[in-house]
Design a protein around this motif. Structure first.
Motif, PDB file in Angstrom:
ATOM      1  N   UNK A 139      99.883  -6.581  55.245  1.00 43.28           N
ATOM      2  CA  UNK A 139     101.163  -5.867  55.212  1.00 43.28           C
ATOM      3  C   UNK A 139     101.825  -5.830  56.587  1.00 43.28           C
ATOM      4  N   UNK A 140     101.020  -5.915  57.628  1.00 46.19           N
ATOM      5  CA  UNK A 140     101.577  -5.950  58.993  1.00 46.19           C
ATOM      6  C   UNK A 140     102.485  -7.160  59.159  1.00 46.19           C
ATOM      7  N   UNK A 141     102.201  -8.225  58.431  1.00 44.72           N
ATOM      8  CA  UNK A 141     103.046  -9.424  58.468  1.00 44.72           C
ATOM      9  C   UNK A 141     104.187  -9.344  57.454  1.00 44.72           C
ATOM     10  N   UNK A 142     103.882  -8.863  56.240  1.00 42.31           N
ATOM     11  CA  UNK A 142     104.860  -8.928  55.150  1.00 42.31           C
ATOM     12  C   UNK A 142     105.987  -7.901  55.288  1.00 42.31           C
ATOM     13  N   UNK A 143     105.684  -6.685  55.728  1.00 36.25           N
ATOM     14  CA  UNK A 143     106.730  -5.656  55.790  1.00 36.25           C
ATOM     15  C   UNK A 143     107.819  -6.004  56.799  1.00 36.25           C
ATOM     16  N   UNK A 144     107.490  -6.407  58.045  1.00 39.31           N
ATOM     17  CA  UNK A 144     108.570  -6.816  58.961  1.00 39.31           C
ATOM     18  C   UNK A 144     109.363  -8.007  58.437  1.00 39.31           C
ATOM     19  N   UNK A 145     108.678  -8.974  57.830  1.00 37.03           N
ATOM     20  CA  UNK A 145     109.376 -10.134  57.268  1.00 37.03           C
ATOM     21  C   UNK A 145     110.333  -9.694  56.161  1.00 37.03           C
ATOM     22  N   UNK A 146     109.873  -8.754  55.344  1.00 34.69           N
ATOM     23  CA  UNK A 146     110.693  -8.230  54.251  1.00 34.69           C
ATOM     24  C   UNK A 146     111.950  -7.539  54.789  1.00 34.69           C
TER      25      UNK A 146
END
Length: 356
Positions: A139-146
């Protein structure tokens, strides 16, 4: 982290449409109310685990009451976990069938998902927990990307007007989220594997607090992108936001990336519940090894999924209308009754000491 992935995969798929139908732009307040109730449920479950000090749940019930009581309760809980696991499997299949593998037969999807999950459960809860931790950390990668991908589509005015709904609508909107949050009761069957069972209450609180943040994040982004009217018309509004993700003009259509992440999460949710089902079976029938029974219980889950929930409308109606009653009975009233009975059976001297 196990508590988080016990609940979040369901939240991201169906939360916006169920809450949005009742509360629309006031949905964030419903999530706050639901989370507060969920923290109370986690306190009940944690208290039961502190009372038995992490002992196998049904074995402890048998010691405190009678083996017959433990067996009857075990059979009821076994039916609950079998039914809940089949609901998770049907939710998984419906989403994949509607969005990814449109022409693949449901039977093939069921068999494939079930075989993978049975393999995961056979590896034990420690392996499931390790994989779950890796998935959560992604999620550390996916949330900022989102957030970066949606930055140009967010409109704060879609949250207005505030407090436009009455208490009855708030209550109806909160019933299903409270049902999902009550799934923290799966800790009753995970307790024997916890390093510190006395901290189960804190684990439940911390897990549900993070779930509440994820619920708020999912609901707010969906509202800010589409507004309340679109949410009521879409089957999966939480994933509709990923279809508009783009970064500049060279990275777009990143929805398959987020769908892949959700598939990982729902596999873990299904494996956690199937593991709890196997544990419930083992304690109910007092068997020492659960390995021979994993496949059989998985088959029962698959058959219920295919034949009981083969009608999507029927499954949707159950999720909206009956889920709250079933989950409240087993995840809230059962722990509460155990705490009250335990307290009533305490000597008067201990009760006075407890009050002080």
């Amino acid at each position: 982290m196990l508590v988080v992935n016990t609940i979040v995969p369901t939240v991201t798929v169906v939360l916006p449409v169920i809450i949005g139908n009742y509360a629309e732009q006031d949905a964030p307040f419903v999530i706050i109310l639901s989370t507060l109730v969920g923290l109370g449920i986690a306190a009940l479950v944690g208290t039961v685990i502190r009372m038995n000090n992490g002992a196998p749940f049904l074995d402890w019930i048998g010691e405190k009451s009678s083996p017959l009581t433990a067996t009857v309760l075990g059979l009821l809980l076994l039916q609950y976990y079998l039914s809940t696991s089949s609901g998770i499997l049907r939710e998984f299949i419906n989403f994949i069938k509607d969005n990814v593998l449109l022409n693949t037969p449901v039977t093939v999807l069921t068999l494939l998902i079930l075989l993978i999950t049975i393999y995961m459960v056979k590896q034990g809860i420690e392996s499931i927990a390790k994989v779950n931790s890796i998935v959560i950390m992604l999620l550390v990668f996916f949330i900022p990307l989102y957030l970066i991908g949606l930055s140009g589509n967010l409109n704060i005015h879609r949250l207005l007007p505030l407090f436009d709904h009455n208490l009855a609508e708030f209550t109806l909107a909160s019933l299903t989220p409270i049902s999902w949050l009550s799934e923290v009761a799966v800790l009753l069957f995970l307790a024997p594997y916890l390093k510190s069972p006395q901290k189960a209450r804190f684990m439940g609180w911390l897990g549900l607090f993070f779930v509440g943040l994820m619920m708020m994040f999912s609901m707010l982004t969906t509202l800010l992108v589409f507004g309340p009217d679109y949410i009521k018309l879409s089957a999966y509004p939480g994933f509709s936001t990923t279809s508009v993700l783009h970064i500049g003009k060279f990275i777009e259509r990143m929805d398959i990336l987020f769908i892949s992440y959700w598939v990982l999460s729902i596999y873990l949710k299904f494996s956690i519940f199937l593991f709890a089902t196997v544990e419930c079976f083992k304690q109910t029938f007092r068997v020492t090894s659960n390995t021979p029974f994993i496949g059989a219980l998985g088959l029962v889950v698959a058959l219920e999924c295919l034949y009981t929930w083969n009608d999507p409308a029927k499954f949707s109606a159950y999720s909206k209308e009956a889920l709250f009653l079933v989950f409240t009975l087993f995840n809230v009233l059962l722990p509460l009754a155990i705490i009250l009975l335990h307290w009533l059976r305490q000597p008067k001297s201990k009760k006075k000491g407890w009050k002080t």
